[in-house]
Design a protein around this motif. Structure first.
Motif, PDB file in Angstrom:
ATOM      1  N   ASN A 179       0.862  -1.475   0.129  1.00  0.00           N
ATOM      2  CA  ASN A 179       0.131  -0.461   0.085  1.00  0.00           C
ATOM      3  C   ASN A 179       0.918   1.387  -0.506  1.00  0.00           C
ATOM      4  N   LYS A 180       1.870   1.561   0.997  1.00  0.00           N
ATOM      5  CA  LYS A 180       2.918   2.707   0.393  1.00  0.00           C
ATOM      6  C   LYS A 180       3.570   2.622  -0.498  1.00  0.00           C
ATOM      7  N   GLU A 181       4.043   1.038  -1.296  1.00  0.00           N
ATOM      8  CA  GLU A 181       5.206   1.531  -2.461  1.00  0.00           C
ATOM      9  C   GLU A 181       4.500   0.982  -3.403  1.00  0.00           C
ATOM     10  N   LEU A 182       3.398   0.614  -3.992  1.00  0.00           N
ATOM     11  CA  LEU A 182       2.298   0.613  -5.074  1.00  0.00           C
ATOM     12  C   LEU A 182       0.991   1.686  -4.832  1.00  0.00           C
ATOM     13  N   ALA A 183       1.378   2.869  -4.461  1.00  0.00           N
ATOM     14  CA  ALA A 183      -0.050   3.490  -4.860  1.00  0.00           C
ATOM     15  C   ALA A 183      -0.568   3.246  -6.792  1.00  0.00           C
ATOM     16  N   ALA A 184      -1.921   3.697  -6.508  1.00  0.00           N
ATOM     17  CA  ALA A 184      -2.695   3.484  -7.612  1.00  0.00           C
ATOM     18  C   ALA A 184      -2.419   4.974  -8.513  1.00  0.00           C
ATOM     19  N   ILE A 185      -2.377   5.259 -10.102  1.00  0.00           N
ATOM     20  CA  ILE A 185      -2.324   6.149 -10.414  1.00  0.00           C
ATOM     21  C   ILE A 185      -3.560   7.015 -10.213  1.00  0.00           C
ATOM     22  N   LYS A 186      -2.901   8.541  -9.793  1.00  0.00           N
ATOM     23  CA  LYS A 186      -4.684   9.136  -9.444  1.00  0.00           C
ATOM     24  C   LYS A 186      -5.286   9.845 -11.047  1.00  0.00           C
ATOM     25  N   GLU A 187      -6.623   9.195 -10.459  1.00  0.00           N
ATOM     26  CA  GLU A 187      -7.405  10.019 -12.094  1.00  0.00           C
ATOM     27  C   GLU A 187      -7.946  11.653 -11.861  1.00  0.00           C
ATOM     28  N   ILE A 188      -7.516  12.326 -12.000  1.00  0.00           N
ATOM     29  CA  ILE A 188      -7.631  13.730 -11.980  1.00  0.00           C
ATOM     30  C   ILE A 188      -8.266  14.354 -13.334  1.00  0.00           C
ATOM     31  N   VAL A 189      -9.261  15.117 -13.071  1.00  0.00           N
ATOM     32  CA  VAL A 189     -10.246  15.742 -13.657  1.00  0.00           C
ATOM     33  C   VAL A 189      -9.781  17.402 -13.622  1.00  0.00           C
ATOM     34  N   PHE A 190      -9.887  17.938 -14.695  1.00  0.00           N
ATOM     35  CA  PHE A 190     -10.008  19.327 -14.259  1.00  0.00           C
ATOM     36  C   PHE A 190     -11.262  20.080 -15.170  1.00  0.00           C
ATOM     37  N   LEU A 191     -12.160  20.665 -14.794  1.00  0.00           N
ATOM     38  CA  LEU A 191     -13.500  21.194 -15.881  1.00  0.00           C
ATOM     39  C   LEU A 191     -13.622  22.382 -15.560  1.00  0.00           C
ATOM     40  N   PRO A 192     -12.310  23.042 -16.839  1.00  0.00           N
ATOM     41  CA  PRO A 192     -12.676  24.331 -16.773  1.00  0.00           C
ATOM     42  C   PRO A 192     -13.749  25.216 -17.665  1.00  0.00           C
ATOM     43  N   CYS A 193     -14.433  26.626 -16.934  1.00  0.00           N
ATOM     44  CA  CYS A 193     -15.417  26.995 -17.776  1.00  0.00           C
ATOM     45  C   CYS A 193     -15.279  28.044 -18.898  1.00  0.00           C
ATOM     46  N   SER A 194     -14.141  28.183 -19.659  1.00  0.00           N
ATOM     47  CA  SER A 194     -13.388  28.825 -20.621  1.00  0.00           C
ATOM     48  C   SER A 194     -12.266  29.141 -20.630  1.00  0.00           C
ATOM     49  N   PRO A 195     -11.470  28.951 -22.071  1.00  0.00           N
ATOM     50  CA  PRO A 195      -9.780  29.239 -22.106  1.00  0.00           C
ATOM     51  C   PRO A 195      -9.517  30.330 -21.004  1.00  0.00           C
ATOM     52  N   THR A 196     -10.413  31.218 -20.552  1.00  0.00           N
ATOM     53  CA  THR A 196     -10.099  32.905 -20.463  1.00  0.00           C
ATOM     54  C   THR A 196      -9.952  32.619 -19.249  1.00  0.00           C
ATOM     55  N   LEU A 197     -10.261  31.651 -18.814  1.00  0.00           N
ATOM     56  CA  LEU A 197     -10.005  31.371 -16.722  1.00  0.00           C
ATOM     57  C   LEU A 197      -9.272  29.983 -16.994  1.00  0.00           C
ATOM     58  N   TRP A 198      -8.292  29.784 -17.834  1.00  0.00           N
ATOM     59  CA  TRP A 198      -7.343  28.224 -17.785  1.00  0.00           C
ATOM     60  C   TRP A 198      -6.326  29.147 -16.739  1.00  0.00           C
ATOM     61  N   SER A 199      -6.166  29.861 -16.960  1.00  0.00           N
ATOM     62  CA  SER A 199      -5.059  30.387 -15.874  1.00  0.00           C
ATOM     63  C   SER A 199      -4.774  29.746 -14.151  1.00  0.00           C
ATOM     64  N   GLY A 200      -6.398  30.178 -13.881  1.00  0.00           N
ATOM     65  CA  GLY A 200      -6.390  29.651 -12.381  1.00  0.00           C
ATOM     66  C   GLY A 200      -6.125  28.272 -12.388  1.00  0.00           C
ATOM     67  N   PHE A 201      -6.483  27.442 -13.711  1.00  0.00           N
ATOM     68  CA  PHE A 201      -5.905  25.680 -13.018  1.00  0.00           C
ATOM     69  C   PHE A 201      -4.134  25.560 -13.791  1.00  0.00           C
ATOM     70  N   ASP A 202      -3.449  26.072 -14.771  1.00  0.00           N
ATOM     71  CA  ASP A 202      -2.551  26.080 -15.388  1.00  0.00           C
ATOM     72  C   ASP A 202      -1.422  25.508 -14.856  1.00  0.00           C
ATOM     73  N   TYR A 203      -1.083  26.701 -13.214  1.00  0.00           N
ATOM     74  CA  TYR A 203       0.294  25.585 -12.742  1.00  0.00           C
ATOM     75  C   TYR A 203       0.151  24.767 -11.833  1.00  0.00           C
ATOM     76  N   MET A 204      -1.353  24.317 -11.363  1.00  0.00           N
ATOM     77  CA  MET A 204      -1.735  23.153 -10.829  1.00  0.00           C
ATOM     78  C   MET A 204      -2.091  21.555 -12.291  1.00  0.00           C
ATOM     79  N   TYR A 205      -1.760  22.011 -12.697  1.00  0.00           N
ATOM     80  CA  TYR A 205      -2.155  21.197 -14.387  1.00  0.00           C
ATOM     81  C   TYR A 205      -0.836  20.888 -14.545  1.00  0.00           C
TER      82      TYR A 205
END
Length: 472
Positions: free
Chosen positions: A121-147
């Motif tokens: 459990n410690k050594e072999l974690a599952a690859i996390k499934e992560i989803v970003f749901l942006p509302c508009s390309p003009t707002l993408w900068s709010g997610f970009d760094y984390m992405y």
């Protein structure tokens, strides 16, 4: 090390079966059925080998989990040998001793299995499934760094799904003929997935990041109902809300300032969200006061646990750029800026001018109207007369012209004339980028209206001067 979710699920199920088999063996031994127990132990040894072989194919031979499984196989073999020896003794006097030995041996095997599972459990974690749901390309900068951080980590499968939205009719209804689906304008390195080709409920991602928690509460528009927070919460492990903007910091003792933030912070989907990432501790207290009041209550405590101001992506991205700029003597060489900007920022001898970031906001325009237009024109003329020493970066809010057309038509043409005047007179640089990070980082001072850009500029610890439209 991270492995595929389904593969890890399969391995976990195999460990569970092995654990259940140990439980059955223990019962067989207590019932005196040693021969059957030995036979089942042999199958357990084979299962442990299968698990170890599967992990080796995925991760190689150097994992601790495989080493622990090899030791488990050896322990099972030794236990089987001892049980076989004790089973050969048939006297009634030795029966209780045999059961005691059997319980002791299974206790050793059980401990070894539990230790192996713990290491797994410690050594072999599952690859996390992560989803970003942006509302508009003009707002993408709010997610970009984390992405960018997540896709470079190597332990996540990251999916970006732009959300469709609808205009509402006068009766509040929505129809498929009014759908908007904005996919143009995202950075080239962001791979987009069409909302119809990703089954969120079936995949059940570990984390979903959202920028919109209004659901159906906006008067003029609505997200696609499949992306309302109550639906998303049922379909993921954790639903995280990050407001798309950096808002001007309020004085939390001022009721008027707090009320101006109500429409941004008091959203109908808040109770469906597991975690909220805000820009500051001050904004966190503002949200708590607006949603739960200032007095201590169970609801306030629940909200306080889900709101954090750590690792806000816009703040983190800005701090990263500021660090790069501060590490060198000339910030124009530390980050990529357009060549056309450099031509304005640098003198003929290569020396650098003072850079002023001049920002105008929609609230200032709505409040001051033609007075703000006159003030901006006057400011332009001052900067025009000092272009040898000062490089001006003008950043009006990206929606300023559109809002003027809709809500202040009496100044709409005047604002267009301002833009033309700025270009024709060569006053400076007009910044129309979605993300203000670069001008914030390279500017020596900020001038203009209180705004989200000003809040980012505060991180630089450089001078800020607020414009007063009433004084020309």
């Amino acid at each position: 090390m991270a492995i595929d979710r389904q593969t890890r699920k399969n391995l976990t199920e195999m460990f569970d079966i092995l654990s259940e088999a140990f439980t059955h063996i223990e019962r067989l031994l207590l019932d005196g059925n040693t021969a059957a127990a030995i036979g089942l132990l042999s199958h357990c040894q084979e299962s442990a080998v299968v698990i170890g072989t599967s992990i080796e194919k995925i991760c190689g031979e150097e994992t601790r989990t495989v080493s622990m499984l090899e030791q488990l196989c050896e322990d099972i073999f030794q236990a089987s040998e001892q049980l076989a020896g004790s089973n050969a003794i048939t006297s009634e006097d030795s029966d209780s001793d045999s059961k005691s030995v059997s319980v002791s041996l299974m206790g050793i095997l059980r401990n070894r299995l539990n230790e192996t599972i713990e290491v797994f459990n410690k050594e072999l974690a599952a690859i996390k499934e992560i989803v970003f749901l942006p509302c508009s390309p003009t707002l993408w900068s709010g997610f970009d760094y984390m992405y960018r951080e997540l896709i470079s980590s190597g332990d996540c499968n990251v999916t970006v799904i732009p959300i469709p939205w609808y205009d509402k009719a006068s009766d509040g209804s929505i129809g498929s003929d009014s759908v908007h689906y904005d996919t143009e304008g995202y950075p080239e390195y962001v791979k987009l997935t069409h909302f119809g080709s990703y089954d969120i409920a079936a995949i059940h991602p570990d984390i979903i990041y959202i920028q919109n928690a209004f659901d159906n509460s906006n008067l003029g528009s609505s997200l696609h109902p499949a992306f309302y927070t109550i639906k998303l919460r049922e379909s993921c492990g954790e639903l995280i809300y990050i407001p798309p903007y950096i808002y001007p910091e309020p004085n939390i003792k001022s009721k008027d300032q707090l009320e101006k933030l109500r429409e941004y912070l008091c959203l109908p989907g808040i109770d469906n969200i597991d975690k909220i990432i805000l820009q500051s501790e001050n904004m966190k207290q503002a949200m708590l006061n607006l949603l739960a009041g200032e007095d201590d209550s169970e609801y306030r405590r629940l909200l306080e646990e889900k709101i954090t101001c750590n690792d806000h992506p816009r703040i983190s991205a800005m701090n990263e750029i500021i660090s790069k700029v501060n590490a060198v003597s000339d910030p124009t060489n530390s980050i990529e800026i357009p060549d056309a900007w450099k031509a304005r920022i640098l003198r003929n001898d290569g020396s650098r001018k003072k850079i002023i970031l001049y920002c105008n906001s929609i609230p200032a325009m709505l409040e001051n109207g033609s007075r703000l237009i006159s003030k901006i024109k006057n400011s332009f003329d001052i900067f025009k007369n000092n272009t040898d020493d000062i490089a001006l970066i003008w950043r009006p809010h990206p929606m300023m012209q559109e809002v003027a057309d809709d809500l202040r038509p009496e100044i709409s043409d005047s604002f267009k004339d301002l833009v033309d005047y700025f270009y024709c007179e060569g006053i400076g640089i007009i910044d129309t980028s979605q993300d203000p990070a670069i001008p914030v980082a390279i500017a020596d001072a900020y001038y203009g209206d209180p705004s989200s850009v000003m809040e980012l500029f505060k991180l630089t610890n450089k001078p800020i001067m607020i414009e007063n439209p009433a004084v020309l």
